[in-house]
Design an enzyme around this catalytic site. Structure first.
Site: not given
Ligand SMILES: NC(=O)c1ccc[n+]([C@@H]2O[C@H](COP(=O)([O-])OP(=O)(O)OC[C@H]3O[C@@H](n4cnc5c(N)ncnc54)[C@H](O)[C@@H]3O)[C@@H](O)[C@H]2O)c1
Length: 361
Positions: A150, A175
């Site tokens: 991230s 985080y």
């Molecule tokens: N969206 C953003 O702006 C952003 C920015 C930087 C990093 N990220 C990273 O990208 C990745 C995806 O982000 P996103 O926006 O799609 O988030 P999101 O919350 O929509 O998706 C994450 C998914 O992981 C699942 N999850 C969480 N903990 C879990 C576990 N222990 N076992 C199985 N499933 C689990 C959740 O149910 C969710 O559906 C994440 O790692 C997030 O930290 C996202």
């Protein structure tokens, strides 16, 4: 950096977090773009965002699989359950693993630290161990592990744009600390077990069916309900917003080029390890972003043309864990994968507003 080409046609690809925003979009793109692929989605469907939205996303993925004739398998399980993770690897033997499952969000980590440790640290460790053992008995195993880091790892760094060469040892949220830890763990496993791994530092991803906890989405919900929206740091924030299609394109390109395996002078593996930023490289002022959001919500018919936005805005101080600016240096991504995000906020927020109108009516 030299890359080993990874063929995705005919392969099995494991995507964790597949019911999430980025994971579901990536799953659909892989199903559409490749032949004879099996996509295994893994997600425990947390209630951090509405479960109905996750189920809706999974339906879109299912439909895409039906249309393309490719195979889609969904496993509802928790990444912190090592047996569940090992069972999936044993049964499906994925060639490429994209770990997107995580407890996301900066502010939530203040009141819910346990879930970050379980999902982001123990869960990621389980993935690394499963990758490590995928080579047991001389099997081909995992050819490339791609995982979400991230932009929050840059913390309060002052030097912009943020480069992957910058020091990132000062996280300002739990985080961010878990995401930086993922990069460190991946490095150790790449070195010890020659696992080709690439970490991707995403910069504020937005778009249709996105995360309801993120500003553009929660602001839309609040404005529609006639509630006020809070604008942090009195609006004095800049964000490198990245549209979902750009993120998916970047991840897909990275999946197909793994850091090259090589031996060092000591005869031991030089870790096949890399980290990239994926961000637009054109940070927007938060207030300008809000103006475009307002205009697009009116254009799509989510809000009436005479909506009184000014009376629904509250300028408030910065929140713990937040950072005033994010700004990606995407040069390395462009150099190694020939791509940098380019979709602007007018187009991106326009598509979000249209989806919102259709989804919520
Ligand atoms: N969206 C953003 O702006 C952003 C920015 C930087 C990093 N990220 C990273 O990208 C990745 C995806 O982000 P996103 O926006 O799609 O988030 P999101 O919350 O929509 O998706 C994450 C998914 O992981 C699942 N999850 C969480 N903990 C879990 C576990 N222990 N076992 C199985 N499933 C689990 C959740 O149910 C969710 O559906 C994440 O790692 C997030 O930290 C996202």
């Amino acid at each position: 950096m030299t890359k080993d080409k990874i063929e995705l046609n005919g392969k099995t690809i494991l995507i964790t977090g597949a019911a999430g925003f980025i994971g579901s979009n990536l799953a659909m793109r892989v199903l559409k773009d490749f032949n004879d692929v099996t996509v295994v989605g893994f997600d425990c469907i947390t209630d951090y965002n509405p479960v109905e939205l996750k189920e809706w996303r999974l339906k879109q993925v299912e439909k895409t699989a039906e249309e393309t004739g490719n195979k889609w398998i969904f496993i509802k399980a928790d990444l912190s359950d090592s047996k569940a993770v090992f069972d999936v690897f044993a049964e499906y033997k994925p060639s490429v693993v994209v770990n997107l499952a995580a407890q996301a969000g900066v502010r939530y980590s203040i009141d819910h630290p346990d879930t970050y440790i379980n999902s982001n640290l123990i869960g990621f460790y389980n993935i690394l161990e499963a990758c490590r053992h995928s080579y047991d008995g001389g099997e081909l195993g995992v050819e490339h592990l791609v995982y979400a880091s991230s932009s929050s790892v840059y913390g309060g760094n002052k030097k912009v744009p943020f480069s992957t060469d910058d020091k990132v040892d000062n996280p300002v949220s739990l985080y961010a600390a878990t995401k930086k830890s993922n990069e460190l763990l991946a490095h150790a496993y790449s070195k010890l077990y020659n696992i080709p791994s690439t970490g991707l530092r995403f910069f504020t991803v937005y778009g249709p069916a996105g995360r309801t906890d993120m500003f553009y989405f929660s602001a839309t919900n609040n404005l529609r309900a006639g509630k006020n929206i809070k604008i942090f740091n009195f609006g004095n924030c800049k964000r490198d917003f990245t549209y979902i299609d750009d993120i998916v394109e970047g991840v897909l390109r990275v999946m197909q080029g793994a850091p090259e395996k090589a031996l060092g002078e000591d005869g031991l593996p030089v870790p096949p390890y890399a980290v990239y930023n994926i961000g637009g490289g054109a940070p927007e002022n938060l207030l300008d972003y809000i103006t475009v959001l307002q205009e697009e919500l009116i254009r799509a018919g989510v809000l009436p043309a005479d909506y009184d936005f000014e009376s629904h805005k509250e300028l408030v101080p910065m929140q713990p864990g937040d950072v005033p600016v994010t700004y990606a240096d995407s040069e390395a991504l462009e150099r190694d994968y020939g791509f940098r995000p380019a979709i602007g906020i007018r187009e991106g927020l326009g598509k979000f507003a249209e989806w919102y109108k259709e989804y919520y009516g």
